[in-house]
Design an enzyme around this catalytic site. Structure first.
Site, PDB file in Angstrom:
ATOM      1  N   ASN A  12       0.631  -1.164   0.041  1.00  0.00           N
ATOM      2  CA  ASN A  12      -0.194  -0.012   0.061  1.00  0.00           C
ATOM      3  C   ASN A  12       0.778   1.470   0.058  1.00  0.00           C
ATOM      4  O   ASN A  12       1.504   1.642   1.102  1.00  0.00           O
ATOM      5  CB  ASN A  12      -0.821  -0.158   1.302  1.00  0.00           C
ATOM      6  CG  ASN A  12      -1.526   1.235   1.478  1.00  0.00           C
ATOM      7  OD1 ASN A  12      -1.751   2.240   0.417  1.00  0.00           O
ATOM      8  ND2 ASN A  12      -2.386   1.309   2.421  1.00  0.00           N
ATOM      9  N   TRP A  13       1.161   1.710  -1.142  1.00  0.00           N
ATOM     10  CA  TRP A  13       2.005   3.114  -1.370  1.00  0.00           C
ATOM     11  C   TRP A  13       1.465   4.217  -0.633  1.00  0.00           C
ATOM     12  O   TRP A  13       2.265   5.201  -0.546  1.00  0.00           O
ATOM     13  CB  TRP A  13       2.174   3.138  -3.064  1.00  0.00           C
ATOM     14  CG  TRP A  13       3.200   2.373  -3.351  1.00  0.00           C
ATOM     15  CD1 TRP A  13       3.924   1.445  -2.911  1.00  0.00           C
ATOM     16  CD2 TRP A  13       3.583   2.370  -5.014  1.00  0.00           C
ATOM     17  NE1 TRP A  13       4.628   0.650  -3.891  1.00  0.00           N
ATOM     18  CE2 TRP A  13       4.344   1.467  -4.935  1.00  0.00           C
ATOM     19  CE3 TRP A  13       3.209   3.285  -5.923  1.00  0.00           C
ATOM     20  CZ2 TRP A  13       5.059   1.060  -6.339  1.00  0.00           C
ATOM     21  CZ3 TRP A  13       3.728   3.147  -7.256  1.00  0.00           C
ATOM     22  CH2 TRP A  13       4.635   1.846  -7.355  1.00  0.00           C
ATOM     23  N   LYS A  14       0.216   4.243  -0.267  1.00  0.00           N
ATOM     24  CA  LYS A  14      -0.500   5.608   0.295  1.00  0.00           C
ATOM     25  C   LYS A  14      -0.304   6.497  -0.635  1.00  0.00           C
ATOM     26  O   LYS A  14      -0.142   6.379  -1.952  1.00  0.00           O
ATOM     27  CB  LYS A  14       0.185   5.520   1.703  1.00  0.00           C
ATOM     28  CG  LYS A  14      -0.007   4.287   2.645  1.00  0.00           C
ATOM     29  CD  LYS A  14       0.135   4.734   3.919  1.00  0.00           C
ATOM     30  CE  LYS A  14       0.036   3.409   4.895  1.00  0.00           C
ATOM     31  NZ  LYS A  14      -0.004   3.460   6.093  1.00  0.00           N
ATOM     32  N   HIS A  98      -9.528   1.355   4.955  1.00  0.00           N
ATOM     33  CA  HIS A  98      -8.141   1.536   5.662  1.00  0.00           C
ATOM     34  C   HIS A  98      -8.490   2.722   6.621  1.00  0.00           C
ATOM     35  O   HIS A  98      -9.225   3.474   6.718  1.00  0.00           O
ATOM     36  CB  HIS A  98      -7.348   1.971   4.346  1.00  0.00           C
ATOM     37  CG  HIS A  98      -5.986   2.077   5.039  1.00  0.00           C
ATOM     38  ND1 HIS A  98      -5.499   3.096   6.023  1.00  0.00           N
ATOM     39  CD2 HIS A  98      -4.826   1.246   5.030  1.00  0.00           C
ATOM     40  CE1 HIS A  98      -4.227   2.702   6.392  1.00  0.00           C
ATOM     41  NE2 HIS A  98      -3.911   1.608   5.724  1.00  0.00           N
ATOM     42  N   GLU A 100      -6.867   5.123   7.692  1.00  0.00           N
ATOM     43  CA  GLU A 100      -6.886   6.432   7.328  1.00  0.00           C
ATOM     44  C   GLU A 100      -7.877   6.880   6.668  1.00  0.00           C
ATOM     45  O   GLU A 100      -8.167   8.079   7.041  1.00  0.00           O
ATOM     46  CB  GLU A 100      -5.347   6.456   6.531  1.00  0.00           C
ATOM     47  CG  GLU A 100      -4.033   6.332   7.378  1.00  0.00           C
ATOM     48  CD  GLU A 100      -2.821   5.790   6.688  1.00  0.00           C
ATOM     49  OE1 GLU A 100      -2.993   5.732   5.275  1.00  0.00           O
ATOM     50  OE2 GLU A 100      -1.861   5.114   7.451  1.00  0.00           O
ATOM     51  N   GLU A 170      -5.862  -4.653  10.675  1.00  0.00           N
ATOM     52  CA  GLU A 170      -4.455  -3.652  10.736  1.00  0.00           C
ATOM     53  C   GLU A 170      -4.838  -2.981  12.054  1.00  0.00           C
ATOM     54  O   GLU A 170      -5.752  -1.752  12.074  1.00  0.00           O
ATOM     55  CB  GLU A 170      -4.715  -2.912   9.521  1.00  0.00           C
ATOM     56  CG  GLU A 170      -4.503  -3.378   8.269  1.00  0.00           C
ATOM     57  CD  GLU A 170      -3.673  -2.458   7.268  1.00  0.00           C
ATOM     58  OE1 GLU A 170      -2.460  -2.758   6.805  1.00  0.00           O
ATOM     59  OE2 GLU A 170      -4.195  -1.211   7.022  1.00  0.00           O
ATOM     60  N   GLY A 176       2.439   2.525  10.482  1.00  0.00           N
ATOM     61  CA  GLY A 176       3.332   3.404  10.460  1.00  0.00           C
ATOM     62  C   GLY A 176       3.944   3.722  11.683  1.00  0.00           C
ATOM     63  O   GLY A 176       4.555   4.873  11.656  1.00  0.00           O
ATOM     64  N   SER A 215       3.203  -2.011  10.320  1.00  0.00           N
ATOM     65  CA  SER A 215       4.765  -1.975  10.674  1.00  0.00           C
ATOM     66  C   SER A 215       5.242  -3.570  10.341  1.00  0.00           C
ATOM     67  O   SER A 215       6.204  -4.078  11.039  1.00  0.00           O
ATOM     68  CB  SER A 215       5.044  -1.679  12.257  1.00  0.00           C
ATOM     69  OG  SER A 215       4.589  -0.329  12.039  1.00  0.00           O
ATOM     70  N   GLY A 236       2.630  -1.028   4.333  1.00  0.00           N
ATOM     71  CA  GLY A 236       2.969   0.339   4.121  1.00  0.00           C
ATOM     72  C   GLY A 236       4.275   0.601   3.736  1.00  0.00           C
ATOM     73  O   GLY A 236       4.790   0.633   2.813  1.00  0.00           O
ATOM     74  N   GLY A 237       4.847   1.254   4.687  1.00  0.00           N
ATOM     75  CA  GLY A 237       6.417   1.654   4.441  1.00  0.00           C
ATOM     76  C   GLY A 237       7.122   0.857   3.907  1.00  0.00           C
ATOM     77  O   GLY A 237       7.994   1.289   3.190  1.00  0.00           O
TER      78      GLY A 237
HETATM   79  P1  PGA Z   1       2.745   0.270   7.578  1.00  0.00           P
HETATM   80  O1  PGA Z   1       1.105   0.482   6.803  1.00  0.00           O
HETATM   81  O2  PGA Z   1       3.210  -0.905   7.004  1.00  0.00           O
HETATM   82  O3  PGA Z   1       3.559   1.468   7.271  1.00  0.00           O
HETATM   83  O4  PGA Z   1       2.439   0.107   8.910  1.00  0.00           O
HETATM   84  C1  PGA Z   1       0.321  -0.595   6.709  1.00  0.00           C
HETATM   85  C2  PGA Z   1      -0.967  -0.053   6.179  1.00  0.00           C
HETATM   86  O5  PGA Z   1      -1.444   1.092   6.662  1.00  0.00           O
HETATM   87  O6  PGA Z   1      -1.570  -0.758   5.198  1.00  0.00           O
END
Ligand code: PGA
Length: 256
Positions: A12-14, A98, A100, A170, A176, A215, A236-237
């Protein structure tokens, strides 16, 4: 592959990327990741990059998707992007719900369920995210929260819809933050979610692909993915760094 279930590692590049940076990343991934039976690799990118993903990844064995989707298919919805549009770019997946989106854009359970339906209506596999905040976990409400988030979709779409969907646990406090859920914490919630689906249909529950996200890094991926109810990850990251994402995919591969 656990109990015959399809597995998935999805990046997930966000809201990250540029045409040049994406190209470097995608070329590196294509060079390192080869198709494995029963295990999909996917990248979920911002909308403007879907054409680039489609051009660069076609035929590579890596599939792609969007990070959200409108609940409507067409109409006067300024700024929205619909399932039919996403589909034209060859997307396989659409993330819905998600944290966010839920927290920053006010998407409630009903909106998430409508987006889930929109994805399926348009031939996309929804990756439905559920997860509790730290406050909710500390109050002992984790199961109530993720159960409610799952039920909102089950009530609207019906349990059969989970035959062509992915569920991602999640925990909001792990996204993050560098604080990963322990393998035991992840497994406990995954088991809870699978059992909740099994109350409605045991066969669908047994076949449901359940991802952990929050994470995930090369150093913890094997332990997380080895849990009996964890079928891969939403990353994500670490999905922004080619060697990290490849290492996480290889961790999944090693457990096949
Ligand atoms: P993260 O994000 O791996 O940076 O914690 C995961 C996500 O939000 O899908």
């Amino acid at each position: 592959m656990k109990a015959g279930r399809a597995r998935l590692v999805a990046g997930n590049w966000k809201m990250h990327g540029s045409l040049a940076a994406n190209q470097r990343l995608l070329v590196a991934l294509k060079g390192s990741l080869k198709p494995v039976s029963g295990l999909d690799y996917a990248i979920c990118a911002p909308f403007p990059y879907l054409a680039q993903l489609s051009d660069t990844l076609a035929g590579s064995g890596i599939v792609w998707g969007a990070q959200t989707i409108s609940e409507h298919d067409v109409g006067a919805y300024t700024g929205e992007v619909s399932g039919p549009m996403i589909r034209e770019f060859g997307c396989r997946y659409a993330i819905v719900g998600h944290s966010e989106r839920r927290q920053l854009y006010g998407e409630g359970d009903a909106a998430v369920a409508a987006k889930f339906m929109a994805a399926q209506r348009n031939g996309l596999t929804p990756i439905l995210c559920v997860g509790e905040t730290l406050e909710q976990r500390e109050r002992g409400d984790t199961e109530a929260v993720v159960g409610r988030q799952l039920d909102a979709v089950l009530n609207l779409a019906g349990v059969a819809a989970l035959r062509s969907a992915v569920l991602a646990y999640e925990p909001v406090w792990a996204i993050g933050t560098g604080k990963t859920a322990s393998a035991a914490q992840a497994q406990a919630v995954h088991q809870f979610l699978r059992e909740r689906v099994a109350k409605q249909d045991g066969e669908i529950a047994a076949g449901l692909t359940l991802l952990y996200g929050g994470s995930v890094k090369p150093g913890n991926a094997v332990e997380l993915f080895a849990q009996p109810d964890v079928d891969g990850g939403l990353i994500g990251g670490a999905a922004l760094v080619a060697e990290d994402f490849v290492a996480i995919c290889k961790a999944a591969e090693s457990l096949a």
